[in-house]
Design a protein around this motif. Structure first.
Motif, PDB file in Angstrom:
ATOM      1  N   ILE A   1       0.833  -1.204   0.000  1.00 52.24           N
ATOM      2  CA  ILE A   1       0.000   0.000   0.000  1.00 52.24           C
ATOM      3  C   ILE A   1       0.867   1.253   0.000  1.00 52.24           C
ATOM      4  CG2 ILE A   1      -1.678   1.329   1.350  1.00 52.24           C
ATOM      5  CD1 ILE A   1      -2.834  -1.366   2.287  1.00 52.24           C
ATOM      6  N   ILE A   2       1.912   1.270   0.842  1.00 52.81           N
ATOM      7  CA  ILE A   2       2.828   2.415   0.873  1.00 52.81           C
ATOM      8  C   ILE A   2       3.502   2.585  -0.486  1.00 52.81           C
ATOM      9  CG2 ILE A   2       4.927   3.353   1.896  1.00 52.81           C
ATOM     10  CD1 ILE A   2       2.493   3.466   3.721  1.00 52.81           C
ATOM     11  N   GLY A   3       3.953   1.472  -1.084  1.00 53.93           N
ATOM     12  CA  GLY A   3       4.580   1.547  -2.395  1.00 53.93           C
ATOM     13  C   GLY A   3       3.631   2.039  -3.470  1.00 53.93           C
ATOM     14  N   THR A   4       2.366   1.641  -3.377  1.00 48.28           N
ATOM     15  CA  THR A   4       1.365   2.103  -4.347  1.00 48.28           C
ATOM     16  C   THR A   4       1.173   3.613  -4.242  1.00 48.28           C
ATOM     17  OG1 THR A   4       0.226  -0.032  -4.156  1.00 48.28           O
ATOM     18  CG2 THR A   4      -0.994   1.782  -5.168  1.00 48.28           C
ATOM     19  N   LEU A   5       1.109   4.122  -3.018  1.00 49.94           N
ATOM     20  CA  LEU A   5       1.005   5.574  -2.824  1.00 49.94           C
ATOM     21  C   LEU A   5       2.245   6.279  -3.365  1.00 49.94           C
ATOM     22  CD1 LEU A   5      -0.470   5.675   0.815  1.00 49.94           C
ATOM     23  CD2 LEU A   5      -1.682   6.091  -1.326  1.00 49.94           C
ATOM     24  N   PHE A   6       3.402   5.689  -3.131  1.00 51.71           N
ATOM     25  CA  PHE A   6       4.667   6.230  -3.627  1.00 51.71           C
ATOM     26  C   PHE A   6       4.614   6.355  -5.150  1.00 51.71           C
ATOM     27  CE2 PHE A   6       9.484   5.707  -2.503  1.00 51.71           C
ATOM     28  CZ  PHE A   6       9.745   6.956  -3.052  1.00 51.71           C
ATOM     29  N   LEU A   7       4.176   5.295  -5.810  1.00 51.93           N
ATOM     30  CA  LEU A   7       4.104   5.297  -7.272  1.00 51.93           C
ATOM     31  C   LEU A   7       3.045   6.261  -7.786  1.00 51.93           C
ATOM     32  CD1 LEU A   7       4.406   1.454  -7.902  1.00 51.93           C
ATOM     33  CD2 LEU A   7       6.149   3.183  -8.381  1.00 51.93           C
ATOM     34  N   THR A   8       1.932   6.387  -7.047  1.00 51.99           N
ATOM     35  CA  THR A   8       0.872   7.308  -7.455  1.00 51.99           C
ATOM     36  C   THR A   8       1.357   8.751  -7.416  1.00 51.99           C
ATOM     37  OG1 THR A   8      -0.813   5.786  -6.595  1.00 51.99           O
ATOM     38  CG2 THR A   8      -1.486   8.059  -6.983  1.00 51.99           C
ATOM     39  N   VAL A   9       2.120   9.094  -6.384  1.00 48.58           N
ATOM     40  CA  VAL A   9       2.709  10.432  -6.305  1.00 48.58           C
ATOM     41  C   VAL A   9       3.668  10.649  -7.475  1.00 48.58           C
ATOM     42  CG1 VAL A   9       4.220  11.930  -4.950  1.00 48.58           C
ATOM     43  CG2 VAL A   9       2.419  10.636  -3.817  1.00 48.58           C
ATOM     44  N   CYS A  10       4.447   9.616  -7.796  1.00 52.06           N
ATOM     45  CA  CYS A  10       5.366   9.727  -8.931  1.00 52.06           C
ATOM     46  C   CYS A  10       4.605   9.922 -10.247  1.00 52.06           C
ATOM     47  CB  CYS A  10       6.239   8.473  -9.016  1.00 52.06           C
ATOM     48  SG  CYS A  10       7.524   8.390  -7.753  1.00 52.06           S
ATOM     49  N   LEU A  11       3.476   9.244 -10.390  1.00 50.20           N
ATOM     50  CA  LEU A  11       2.659   9.426 -11.594  1.00 50.20           C
ATOM     51  C   LEU A  11       2.178  10.863 -11.704  1.00 50.20           C
ATOM     52  CD1 LEU A  11       1.121   8.338 -14.050  1.00 50.20           C
ATOM     53  CD2 LEU A  11      -0.736   7.674 -12.500  1.00 50.20           C
ATOM     54  N   TYR A  12       1.692  11.412 -10.593  1.00 46.55           N
ATOM     55  CA  TYR A  12       1.234  12.807 -10.592  1.00 46.55           C
ATOM     56  C   TYR A  12       2.374  13.749 -10.959  1.00 46.55           C
ATOM     57  CZ  TYR A  12      -0.221  17.335  -8.735  1.00 46.55           C
ATOM     58  OH  TYR A  12      -0.495  18.673  -8.591  1.00 46.55           O
ATOM     59  N   ARG A  13       3.536  13.514 -10.357  1.00 46.37           N
ATOM     60  CA  ARG A  13       4.679  14.383 -10.648  1.00 46.37           C
ATOM     61  C   ARG A  13       5.145  14.225 -12.093  1.00 46.37           C
ATOM     62  NH1 ARG A  13       9.534  13.960  -6.810  1.00 46.37           N
ATOM     63  NH2 ARG A  13      10.014  15.865  -7.953  1.00 46.37           N
ATOM     64  N   HIS A  14       5.052  13.006 -12.600  1.00 47.23           N
ATOM     65  CA  HIS A  14       5.455  12.775 -13.991  1.00 47.23           C
ATOM     66  C   HIS A  14       4.523  13.531 -14.939  1.00 47.23           C
ATOM     67  CE1 HIS A  14       7.479  11.113 -17.268  1.00 47.23           C
ATOM     68  NE2 HIS A  14       7.151   9.841 -17.195  1.00 47.23           N
ATOM     69  N   ILE A  15       3.240  13.475 -14.670  1.00 47.53           N
ATOM     70  CA  ILE A  15       2.273  14.193 -15.498  1.00 47.53           C
ATOM     71  C   ILE A  15       2.516  15.700 -15.438  1.00 47.53           C
ATOM     72  CG2 ILE A  15      -0.190  14.749 -15.731  1.00 47.53           C
ATOM     73  CD1 ILE A  15      -0.788  11.889 -14.799  1.00 47.53           C
ATOM     74  N   LYS A  16       2.984  16.187 -14.287  1.00 44.99           N
ATOM     75  CA  LYS A  16       3.256  17.610 -14.104  1.00 44.99           C
ATOM     76  C   LYS A  16       4.657  18.017 -14.577  1.00 44.99           C
ATOM     77  CE  LYS A  16      -0.593  19.005 -12.178  1.00 44.99           C
ATOM     78  NZ  LYS A  16      -1.421  20.072 -12.777  1.00 44.99           N
ATOM     79  N   TYR A  17       5.341  17.123 -15.283  1.00 47.46           N
ATOM     80  CA  TYR A  17       6.664  17.408 -15.843  1.00 47.46           C
ATOM     81  C   TYR A  17       7.711  17.698 -14.778  1.00 47.46           C
ATOM     82  CZ  TYR A  17       4.329  17.727 -20.367  1.00 47.46           C
ATOM     83  OH  TYR A  17       3.606  17.450 -21.505  1.00 47.46           O
ATOM     84  N   HIS A  18       7.635  17.011 -13.629  1.00 51.28           N
ATOM     85  CA  HIS A  18       8.654  17.170 -12.598  1.00 51.28           C
ATOM     86  C   HIS A  18       9.909  16.354 -12.907  1.00 51.28           C
ATOM     87  CE1 HIS A  18       5.781  18.561  -9.124  1.00 51.28           C
ATOM     88  NE2 HIS A  18       5.723  19.326 -10.202  1.00 51.28           N
ATOM     89  N   PHE A  19       9.768  15.319 -13.747  1.00 49.70           N
ATOM     90  CA  PHE A  19      10.879  14.426 -14.022  1.00 49.70           C
ATOM     91  C   PHE A  19      11.457  14.680 -15.406  1.00 49.70           C
ATOM     92  CE2 PHE A  19       8.348  11.363 -11.196  1.00 49.70           C
ATOM     93  CZ  PHE A  19       9.045  11.749 -10.061  1.00 49.70           C
ATOM     94  N   THR A  20      12.764  14.500 -15.510  1.00 53.05           N
ATOM     95  CA  THR A  20      13.439  14.574 -16.805  1.00 53.05           C
ATOM     96  C   THR A  20      14.231  13.284 -17.010  1.00 53.05           C
ATOM     97  OG1 THR A  20      15.465  15.578 -15.906  1.00 53.05           O
ATOM     98  CG2 THR A  20      13.671  17.076 -16.554  1.00 53.05           C
ATOM     99  N   ARG A  21      14.830  13.148 -18.188  1.00 58.13           N
ATOM    100  CA  ARG A  21      15.617  11.944 -18.464  1.00 58.13           C
ATOM    101  C   ARG A  21      16.781  11.817 -17.492  1.00 58.13           C
ATOM    102  NH1 ARG A  21      17.096  11.901 -24.765  1.00 58.13           N
ATOM    103  NH2 ARG A  21      18.150  10.013 -24.028  1.00 58.13           N
ATOM    104  N   GLU A  22      17.359  12.939 -17.098  1.00 57.60           N
ATOM    105  CA  GLU A  22      18.539  12.908 -16.240  1.00 57.60           C
ATOM    106  C   GLU A  22      18.198  13.051 -14.759  1.00 57.60           C
ATOM    107  OE1 GLU A  22      18.112  15.129 -18.716  1.00 57.60           O
ATOM    108  OE2 GLU A  22      19.285  14.125 -20.286  1.00 57.60           O
ATOM    109  N   HIS A  23      17.070  13.664 -14.446  1.00 54.09           N
ATOM    110  CA  HIS A  23      16.753  13.973 -13.046  1.00 54.09           C
ATOM    111  C   HIS A  23      15.362  13.424 -12.700  1.00 54.09           C
ATOM    112  CE1 HIS A  23      17.397  17.084  -9.634  1.00 54.09           C
ATOM    113  NE2 HIS A  23      16.590  16.129  -9.225  1.00 54.09           N
ATOM    114  N   HIS A  24      15.345  12.242 -12.102  1.00 55.20           N
ATOM    115  CA  HIS A  24      14.081  11.629 -11.673  1.00 55.20           C
ATOM    116  C   HIS A  24      14.342  10.742 -10.450  1.00 55.20           C
ATOM    117  CE1 HIS A  24      15.880   9.153 -14.951  1.00 55.20           C
ATOM    118  NE2 HIS A  24      15.658   8.160 -14.092  1.00 55.20           N
ATOM    119  N   LEU A  25      15.005  11.323  -9.472  1.00 54.30           N
ATOM    120  CA  LEU A  25      15.435  10.550  -8.304  1.00 54.30           C
ATOM    121  C   LEU A  25      14.247   9.990  -7.526  1.00 54.30           C
ATOM    122  CD1 LEU A  25      18.178   9.811  -7.111  1.00 54.30           C
ATOM    123  CD2 LEU A  25      17.920  11.702  -5.499  1.00 54.30           C
TER     124      LEU A  25
END
Length: 266
Positions: free
Chosen positions: A213-237
Motif C-alpha cells: 500500500i505504501i509503495g502504491t502511494l509512492f508510485l501514485t505520487v510519482c505518476l502525478y509528478r510525472h504528469i506535471k513534468y517534474h521528471f526529466t531523463r537525467e533527473h528523476h530521483l
C-alpha cells in the motif's frame, strides 16, 4: 569581500518546523494507540488526531523536498548521491525488519514442538491452497515489476507516453494485488489467533501488504509528478526511489510465497 555565492555542492537545509511537528504527531499517535489498547476510549481520539497530523506533516515536508529538488535546483549530483545512500540504508533496515518474521517462521516450522503435533503446518490446521490466489498474486506482482522497469527505461529514453503508461499499469496491478490479498484474508480458514501458524502468517503477509500500500502511494505520487513534468531523463530521483522500493516489495513477496505459501504448506 563578502559574497553569498555557495562554494560547495551540498544542500544546507533551511530551518524547518516539520521535524518538530512529526515528533509531536508521532507522540500523539503512539500514546493514543497505547491508551486505546488499555481500554481508554480517549485513546482512539488521540490516535486519530496523531495519525492525521502525521499524514499532514508528511505531505507538507515532502512538498518542501519536491520544491527544493524540482524548482530550486538544490539537489545537485552530490546531494543526490547522499540521498541514494540514505534510501539504500532505509531499504536495508526494511530487509532486517522482514528477516525477523522469516526467522520466526523458520524457527517454528523447522523444529515444530509437541504442542502443535511435531509437524508443520500444525496438526489439523487448514491452509490456503498455494496455487490459487497466492500464485496469482505472485504473477501479478512480478508483472508489476516488469511494467515499472519498462516505465523507468522509457523515462530514461525520453519516451514520456510509454513511461506514463507503464507507471499506470504498475499502479493498477498493485491495486489488484491488494484486492486479492484482502479477499484471501476474508476467506482464509484460520485467523491470527489460531496459534503460531496464524500469528506468523498474518504478521508476515500483513506487513508485506502494508508495504504494498505504501509503495502504491509512492508510485501514485510519482505518476502525478510525472504528469506535471517534474521528471526529466537525467533527473528523476523520486521515481528511482519508488522503483527501488517496489522491487524490494517484489523480492520479499517471492520469499514469502516460496517459504510460507509453498514450502510451509507442503
Amino acid at each position: 569581500m563578502v559574497t553569498n555565492v555557495q562554494q560547495h555542492p551540498y544542500h544546507l537545509v533551511d530551518a524547518s518546523p516539520w521535524p518538530m511537528f512529526m515528533g509531536l504527531s508521532s507522540l500523539f499517535l503512539t500514546t493514543g494507540f497505547v491508551l486505546y489498547m488499555h481500554g481508554y476510549n480517549i485513546g482512539g481520539t488521540f490516535a486519530l488526531v496523531g495519525l492525521l497530523a502525521v499524514l499532514l506533516t508528511l505531505f507538507l515536508w515532502w512538498r518542501d523536498v519536491v520544491r527544493e529538488a524540482t524548482f530550486e535546483g538544490k539537489h545537485t549530483s552530490a546531494v543526490q548521491q547522499g540521498l541514494k545512500y540514505g534510501m539504500i540504508l532505509f531499504i536495508s533496515s526494511e530487509v532486517m525488519f522482514f528477516v525477523a518474521f522469516f526467522w520466526a517462521f523458520f524457527s517454528v516450522s523447522l523444529s515444530p514442538t509437541v504442542e502443535i503435533g511435531c509437524t508443520w503446518p500444525p496438526y489439523n490446521m487448514p491452509v490456503i491452497n498455494t496455487w490459487t490466489v497466492p500464485f496469482l498474486n505472485t504473477l501479478i506482482l512480478v508483472t508489476s515489476g516488469a511494467t515499472l522497469t519498462w516505465s523507468h527505461h522509457a523515462m530514461r529514453e525520453g519516451n514520456r507516453k510509454d513511461s506514463i503508461l507503464g507507471l499506470v499499469l504498475t499502479i493498477v496491478l498493485a491495486a489488484v494485488f491488494t484486492g486479492f490479498q484482502a479477499m484471501e484474508y476474508i476467506h482464509a480458514p484460520f485467523t491470527m489467533s489460531d496459534g503460531i501458524y496464524g500469528s506468523v502468517f498474518y504478521m508476515a503477509t500483513g506487513f508485506h501488504g502494508f508495504h504494498v500500500i505504501i509503495g502504491t502511494l509512492f508510485l501514485t505520487v510519482c505518476l502525478y509528478r510525472h504528469i506535471k513534468y517534474h521528471f526529466t531523463r537525467e533527473h528523476h530521483l523520486g521515481f528511482e526511489f519508488a522503483a527501488w522500493y517496489w522491487h524490494f516489495v517484489d523480492v520479499v513477496w517471492l520469499f514469502l510465497f516460496v517459504s510460507i505459501y509453498w514450502w510451509g504448506n507442503s
